[in-house]
Write a protein that holds these residues in place. Sequence first.
Motif, mmCIF file in Angstrom:
data_model
loop_
_atom_site.group_PDB
_atom_site.id
_atom_site.type_symbol
_atom_site.label_atom_id
_atom_site.label_comp_id
_atom_site.label_asym_id
_atom_site.label_seq_id
_atom_site.Cartn_x
_atom_site.Cartn_y
_atom_site.Cartn_z
ATOM 1 N N GLU A 16 -16.288 -3.149 -24.839
ATOM 2 C CA GLU A 16 -16.240 -3.829 -26.135
ATOM 3 C C GLU A 16 -14.795 -3.833 -26.612
ATOM 4 N N GLY A 17 -13.994 -4.603 -25.941
ATOM 5 C CA GLY A 17 -12.575 -4.654 -26.251
ATOM 6 C C GLY A 17 -11.838 -5.465 -25.217
ATOM 7 N N ASP A 18 -10.532 -5.420 -25.285
ATOM 8 C CA ASP A 18 -9.699 -6.217 -24.387
ATOM 9 C C ASP A 18 -8.475 -5.392 -24.010
ATOM 10 N N ILE A 19 -7.863 -5.735 -22.896
ATOM 11 C CA ILE A 19 -6.613 -5.118 -22.480
ATOM 12 C C ILE A 19 -5.946 -6.047 -21.482
ATOM 13 N N VAL A 20 -4.638 -6.149 -21.544
ATOM 14 C CA VAL A 20 -3.878 -6.956 -20.588
ATOM 15 C C VAL A 20 -3.665 -6.116 -19.326
ATOM 16 N N ILE A 21 -4.024 -6.677 -18.190
ATOM 17 C CA ILE A 21 -3.919 -5.966 -16.914
ATOM 18 C C ILE A 21 -2.680 -6.447 -16.171
ATOM 19 N N ILE A 22 -1.810 -5.505 -15.857
ATOM 20 C CA ILE A 22 -0.556 -5.788 -15.150
ATOM 21 C C ILE A 22 -0.656 -5.221 -13.747
ATOM 22 N N ALA A 23 -0.536 -6.084 -12.750
ATOM 23 C CA ALA A 23 -0.588 -5.657 -11.346
ATOM 24 C C ALA A 23 0.824 -5.357 -10.869
ATOM 25 N N ARG A 24 1.033 -4.125 -10.418
ATOM 26 C CA ARG A 24 2.348 -3.702 -9.930
ATOM 27 C C ARG A 24 2.278 -3.428 -8.430
ATOM 28 N N THR A 25 3.259 -3.904 -7.704
ATOM 29 C CA THR A 25 3.353 -3.553 -6.292
ATOM 30 C C THR A 25 4.690 -2.881 -5.990
ATOM 31 N N ASP A 26 4.621 -1.849 -5.145
ATOM 32 C CA ASP A 26 5.804 -1.160 -4.636
ATOM 33 C C ASP A 26 6.026 -1.503 -3.166
ATOM 34 N N ALA A 27 5.433 -2.622 -2.716
ATOM 35 C CA ALA A 27 5.437 -2.972 -1.295
ATOM 36 C C ALA A 27 6.768 -3.523 -0.803
ATOM 37 N N LEU A 28 7.655 -3.900 -1.710
ATOM 38 C CA LEU A 28 8.902 -4.546 -1.291
ATOM 39 C C LEU A 28 9.707 -3.665 -0.346
ATOM 40 N N GLN A 29 9.805 -2.389 -0.648
ATOM 41 C CA GLN A 29 10.639 -1.476 0.117
ATOM 42 C C GLN A 29 10.216 -1.377 1.578
ATOM 43 N N SER A 30 8.917 -1.349 1.846
ATOM 44 C CA SER A 30 8.437 -1.125 3.214
ATOM 45 C C SER A 30 7.880 -2.370 3.888
ATOM 46 N N LEU A 31 7.343 -3.320 3.112
ATOM 47 C CA LEU A 31 6.693 -4.487 3.714
ATOM 48 C C LEU A 31 7.475 -5.784 3.552
ATOM 49 N N GLY A 32 8.458 -5.784 2.653
ATOM 50 C CA GLY A 32 9.266 -6.982 2.462
ATOM 51 C C GLY A 32 8.789 -7.850 1.319
ATOM 52 N N PHE A 33 9.633 -8.816 0.962
ATOM 53 C CA PHE A 33 9.408 -9.648 -0.221
ATOM 54 C C PHE A 33 8.130 -10.478 -0.117
ATOM 55 N N ASP A 34 7.933 -11.165 0.987
ATOM 56 C CA ASP A 34 6.783 -12.064 1.112
ATOM 57 C C ASP A 34 5.467 -11.313 1.007
ATOM 58 N N ALA A 35 5.379 -10.160 1.658
ATOM 59 C CA ALA A 35 4.149 -9.375 1.604
ATOM 60 C C ALA A 35 3.902 -8.852 0.193
ATOM 61 N N ALA A 36 4.967 -8.445 -0.492
ATOM 62 C CA ALA A 36 4.829 -7.930 -1.856
ATOM 63 C C ALA A 36 4.333 -9.026 -2.795
ATOM 64 N N VAL A 37 4.925 -10.218 -2.687
ATOM 65 C CA VAL A 37 4.506 -11.331 -3.541
ATOM 66 C C VAL A 37 3.075 -11.745 -3.223
ATOM 67 N N SER A 38 2.713 -11.677 -1.953
ATOM 68 C CA SER A 38 1.344 -12.007 -1.552
ATOM 69 C C SER A 38 0.340 -11.072 -2.227
ATOM 70 N N ARG A 39 0.681 -9.797 -2.307
ATOM 71 C CA ARG A 39 -0.198 -8.843 -2.991
ATOM 72 C C ARG A 39 -0.349 -9.196 -4.462
ATOM 73 N N LEU A 40 0.748 -9.567 -5.088
ATOM 74 C CA LEU A 40 0.689 -9.907 -6.503
ATOM 75 C C LEU A 40 -0.125 -11.177 -6.735
ATOM 76 N N LYS A 41 0.056 -12.166 -5.885
ATOM 77 C CA LYS A 41 -0.717 -13.393 -6.022
ATOM 78 C C LYS A 41 -2.209 -13.118 -5.882
ATOM 79 N N ALA A 42 -2.573 -12.249 -4.947
ATOM 80 C CA ALA A 42 -3.982 -11.902 -4.747
ATOM 81 C C ALA A 42 -4.535 -11.178 -5.966
ATOM 82 N N ALA A 43 -3.729 -10.315 -6.570
ATOM 83 C CA ALA A 43 -4.165 -9.581 -7.755
ATOM 84 C C ALA A 43 -4.380 -10.528 -8.929
ATOM 85 N N VAL A 44 -3.480 -11.483 -9.095
ATOM 86 C CA VAL A 44 -3.615 -12.468 -10.175
ATOM 87 C C VAL A 44 -4.863 -13.323 -9.956
ATOM 88 N N ALA A 45 -5.139 -13.649 -8.713
ATOM 89 C CA ALA A 45 -6.290 -14.496 -8.394
ATOM 90 C C ALA A 45 -7.609 -13.849 -8.793
#
Length: 302
Positions: free
Chosen positions: A150-179
């Motif tokens: 009974e309420g609302d909250i803004v959900i922020i998806a954070r990824t730390d994947a850039l360091q080990s998986l690279g930019f494309d993989a990190a952005v892919s995770r974020l896009k999937a989370a937004v979806a």
Amino acid sequence: MASVKRLRALLADTSKIVVCPGVYDGLTARIALNAGFECLYMTGAGTTMSRLGMPDLGIATLNDMRDNAGMIASLDRKIPLIADADTGYGGALMVGRTTEQYIQAGVAALHLEDQVVNKRCGHLKNKELVDEDVFLTRIRAAVNARAQAEGDIVIIARTDALQSLGFDAAVSRLKAAVAIGADVAFLEGFTSKEEGRRVCQELSPTPVLLNMVAGGVTPNFTVQEAQDFGFRIIIFPAFALGPVYQTVAKAAKYLKENGDLPKSDAESAAEFSPKALFTVVGLRESMEFDVAAGGKMYSNGV
């Protein structure tokens, strides 16, 4: 829910960027509120240091974080508080519980990350990640818990994947989370301004958060630069931590060596008198409330 509505309205205004100083206790929160900021950020590192006296290594629990966030959010219900929620503190059930507890505490937004439960600060090396499916389970659990609450909250998806998986993989995770329902994307630890520009472009029109850690791996952005690059939220986690450490460490050294506190001029002494400090945290408002209720203790001042 007023603060959540306020945050959503701020995010809907594409001509602005939401600026959040990092606070970790009642005093730092009051100082930021008195300065007129429209949004606050509760830093997990600062909460861990101030409440537990320990480093940001996944040591703080849901109770530690929720209680601190609830106290800060209660100081001014109109001002949105974005709060670190680390990994959600467990599996899907715990992430759901974390989301519900943050909503009940009056938090306007939380961010969830894809590190293992024994996480570490995003600007340290050798971070370990969970599989993308586990990360998305966390986000989905938060989205589902929000829908049931009974309420609302803004959900922020954070990824730390850039360091080990690279930019494309990190952005892919974020896009999937937004979806699946995340409202804001958060790429942690990028090391060039070009990566900052790219992540905003790749995820547009989803709002992207910039974590501006002083001395961290991400290059420095001013608020205006961040807005020009396309970021919609900028947080400054060390806003209070750095100055407090530097000032208190200097005073501690002086007291230890000289047996006295550093001398200050009359103006500074008045600024830091007990009454002046109490005023920062609501002395006047507390007295007025007591008098309005018929109390007599403060009718003649203090």
